[in-house]
Design a protein around this motif. Structure first.
Motif, short mmCIF file in Angstrom:
data_model
loop_
_atom_site.label_atom_id
_atom_site.label_comp_id
_atom_site.label_asym_id
_atom_site.label_seq_id
_atom_site.Cartn_x
_atom_site.Cartn_y
_atom_site.Cartn_z
N PRO A 4 0.82 -1.22 0.00
CA PRO A 4 0.00 0.00 0.00
C PRO A 4 0.85 1.27 0.00
N ASP A 5 1.29 1.68 -1.17
CA ASP A 5 2.06 2.92 -1.29
C ASP A 5 1.17 4.13 -1.01
N GLY A 6 1.80 5.27 -0.76
CA GLY A 6 1.08 6.51 -0.52
C GLY A 6 1.34 7.01 0.88
N LEU A 7 0.29 7.45 1.56
CA LEU A 7 0.42 7.95 2.93
C LEU A 7 0.22 6.82 3.92
N SER A 8 1.24 6.56 4.72
CA SER A 8 1.12 5.64 5.85
C SER A 8 1.10 6.50 7.11
N ALA A 9 -0.05 6.57 7.76
CA ALA A 9 -0.26 7.46 8.89
C ALA A 9 0.01 6.73 10.20
N PHE A 10 0.84 7.32 11.05
CA PHE A 10 1.30 6.67 12.27
C PHE A 10 0.68 7.32 13.51
N PRO A 11 -0.29 6.67 14.15
CA PRO A 11 -0.84 7.20 15.40
C PRO A 11 0.03 6.81 16.59
N ILE A 12 -0.12 7.56 17.68
CA ILE A 12 0.46 7.12 18.95
C ILE A 12 -0.34 5.93 19.46
N THR A 13 0.21 5.24 20.44
CA THR A 13 -0.51 4.15 21.11
C THR A 13 -0.79 4.60 22.53
N PRO A 14 -1.96 5.19 22.78
CA PRO A 14 -2.25 5.71 24.13
C PRO A 14 -2.39 4.58 25.15
N THR A 15 -1.85 4.82 26.32
CA THR A 15 -1.91 3.81 27.38
C THR A 15 -2.52 4.41 28.64
N ASN A 16 -3.00 3.53 29.49
CA ASN A 16 -3.52 3.91 30.80
C ASN A 16 -2.37 4.09 31.78
N GLU A 17 -2.71 4.52 33.01
CA GLU A 17 -1.68 4.76 34.02
C GLU A 17 -0.85 3.51 34.31
N ASP A 18 -1.47 2.32 34.20
CA ASP A 18 -0.74 1.09 34.50
C ASP A 18 0.05 0.57 33.30
N GLY A 19 0.06 1.31 32.21
CA GLY A 19 0.81 0.91 31.03
C GLY A 19 0.03 0.09 30.03
N SER A 20 -1.20 -0.32 30.38
CA SER A 20 -2.01 -1.07 29.44
C SER A 20 -2.56 -0.14 28.37
N ILE A 21 -2.83 -0.69 27.19
CA ILE A 21 -3.30 0.13 26.08
C ILE A 21 -4.73 0.60 26.33
N ASP A 22 -4.94 1.89 26.10
CA ASP A 22 -6.27 2.47 26.18
C ASP A 22 -6.93 2.25 24.82
N LEU A 23 -7.65 1.15 24.71
CA LEU A 23 -8.21 0.76 23.42
C LEU A 23 -9.24 1.76 22.92
N GLY A 24 -9.99 2.37 23.83
CA GLY A 24 -10.95 3.38 23.41
C GLY A 24 -10.27 4.58 22.77
N ALA A 25 -9.20 5.06 23.39
CA ALA A 25 -8.47 6.19 22.83
C ALA A 25 -7.79 5.80 21.53
N LEU A 26 -7.29 4.57 21.45
CA LEU A 26 -6.67 4.13 20.20
C LEU A 26 -7.69 4.15 19.07
N ARG A 27 -8.89 3.68 19.34
CA ARG A 27 -9.92 3.70 18.30
C ARG A 27 -10.24 5.13 17.88
N GLU A 28 -10.26 6.07 18.83
CA GLU A 28 -10.53 7.47 18.50
C GLU A 28 -9.46 8.04 17.56
N LEU A 29 -8.24 7.54 17.67
CA LEU A 29 -7.17 7.99 16.80
C LEU A 29 -7.19 7.30 15.45
N VAL A 30 -7.57 6.04 15.43
CA VAL A 30 -7.54 5.27 14.19
C VAL A 30 -8.74 5.60 13.30
N LEU A 31 -9.90 5.82 13.88
CA LEU A 31 -11.11 6.04 13.07
C LEU A 31 -10.98 7.23 12.10
N PRO A 32 -10.42 8.37 12.51
CA PRO A 32 -10.27 9.46 11.52
C PRO A 32 -9.34 9.09 10.37
N LEU A 33 -8.39 8.22 10.62
CA LEU A 33 -7.50 7.77 9.55
C LEU A 33 -8.26 6.89 8.56
#
Length: 299
Positions: A4-33
């Motif tokens: 897939p050539d073109g624009l490869s957009a790189f989001p951050i991987t938001p995490t919670n205080e304990d270091g686990s991934i905040d899946l809700g925040a990740l989805r908020e970042l991925v959906l606009p892409l």
């Protein structure tokens, strides 16, 4: 596969205080892409702090992104210190539905060219996941020679190269030098946002973009202008983002993009320790820069 050539957009991987991934925040970042229809999503790259996450966290992030990707290809970071760990990460990414893996020669003991060749060959062979070579000497302290990239491009399953963009004056020669050594059909692209527009104008296939993870529409406009050979428009749009590029150079793109994600997307995540958020004076510089940009660029 068709890479897939073109624009490869790189989001951050938001995490919670304990270091686990905040899946809700990740989805908020991925959906606009996904809604912007970027050409691919670069999940778990350096911007996605892949080296700070466990195998299980990486698997969960990839599954969550694929589930909402709407067919947009996911290129997942699979770098690790050990070859067998990278194989397992690549297998996980493939099982989760990633289209390709982004593999850097992560090391503690400095690696030789032959060790890197064996590392990449093994991961490609044993995982079955198409591999993009991630050349990032600023973090790995290993620099690929054109000769090594040429050898690796002829390994079955190695399909792309992501290079750090040299200065604007050197990028055309750099791209031409790589084209002369890699196999025909191997995708060549650049990271290093501030010079990547010049890489596209020089003929590169892809832009692996940090800011594309937050402003995909603007970054797509730069890519599409370069693809239709409208260098003037690509440079015009890129010049508007110069305040962001200056901040990236001063404070690092990772720290700045976390701040922009909070200011522009209300994603309240901090980079993984020991990386610290920007200091109040630095954060104020980011706020000032964003306030000075045309609103239609912040999307």
């Amino acid at each position: 596969m068709t890479y897939p050539d073109g624009l490869s957009a790189f989001p951050i991987t938001p995490t919670n205080e304990d270091g686990s991934i905040d899946l809700g925040a990740l989805r908020e970042l991925v959906l606009p892409l996904v809604e912007a229809r970027v050409d691919s999503i670069g999940l778990l790259g350096s911007t996605g702090t892949y080296m700070y996450l466990s195998r299980e966290e990486r698997r969960r992030a990839t599954e969550a992104a694929v589930a909402i990707s709407g067919g947009v290809p996911i290129i997942a970071g699979i770098g690790a210190l050990r070859t067998d760990d990278s194989v397992r990460l690549a297998q996980d990414a493939r099982a989760a539905g990633a289209s390709a893996g982004l593999l850097a020669p992560v090391s503690y003991t400095p690696l030789t060219d032959e060790e890197v060749f064996e590392h990449f060959s093994t991961v490609a062979r044993e995982s079955g996941l198409p591999i993009c070579i991630y050349d990032n000497p600023g973090t790995t302290h290993f620099t690929f020679s054109p000769e090594l990239l040429g050898r690796l491009s002829r390994i079955e399953g190695i399909v792309a190269v992501k290079s750090p963009a040299p200065g604007a004056a050197e990028i055309r020669a750099h791209h031409f030098a790589l084209k002369t050594v890699v196999r025909n059909g191997c995708s060549l692209g650049y990271s290093g946002d501030w010079d990547s527009a010049e890489g596209l104008i020089a003929g590169a296939s892809s832009w692996y973009s940090v800011i594309g993870g937050l402003f995909p529409i603007t970054c797509l406009a730069i890519v599409r202008a370069a693809q239709r050979n409208d260098a003037g428009e690509a440079r015009r749009l890129n010049a508007h983002l110069e305040p962001i590029w200056s901040l990236f150079k001063e404070f690092s793109s990772l720290r700045v993009v976390y701040t922009i994600a909070e200011l522009n997307r209300a994603i309240h995540a901090k980079p993984p320790r020991p990386i610290l958020p920007l200091s109040p004076p630095a954060r104020a510089k980011v706020e000032t820069a964003l306030a000075g940009l045309p609103a239609d660029l912040l999307r």
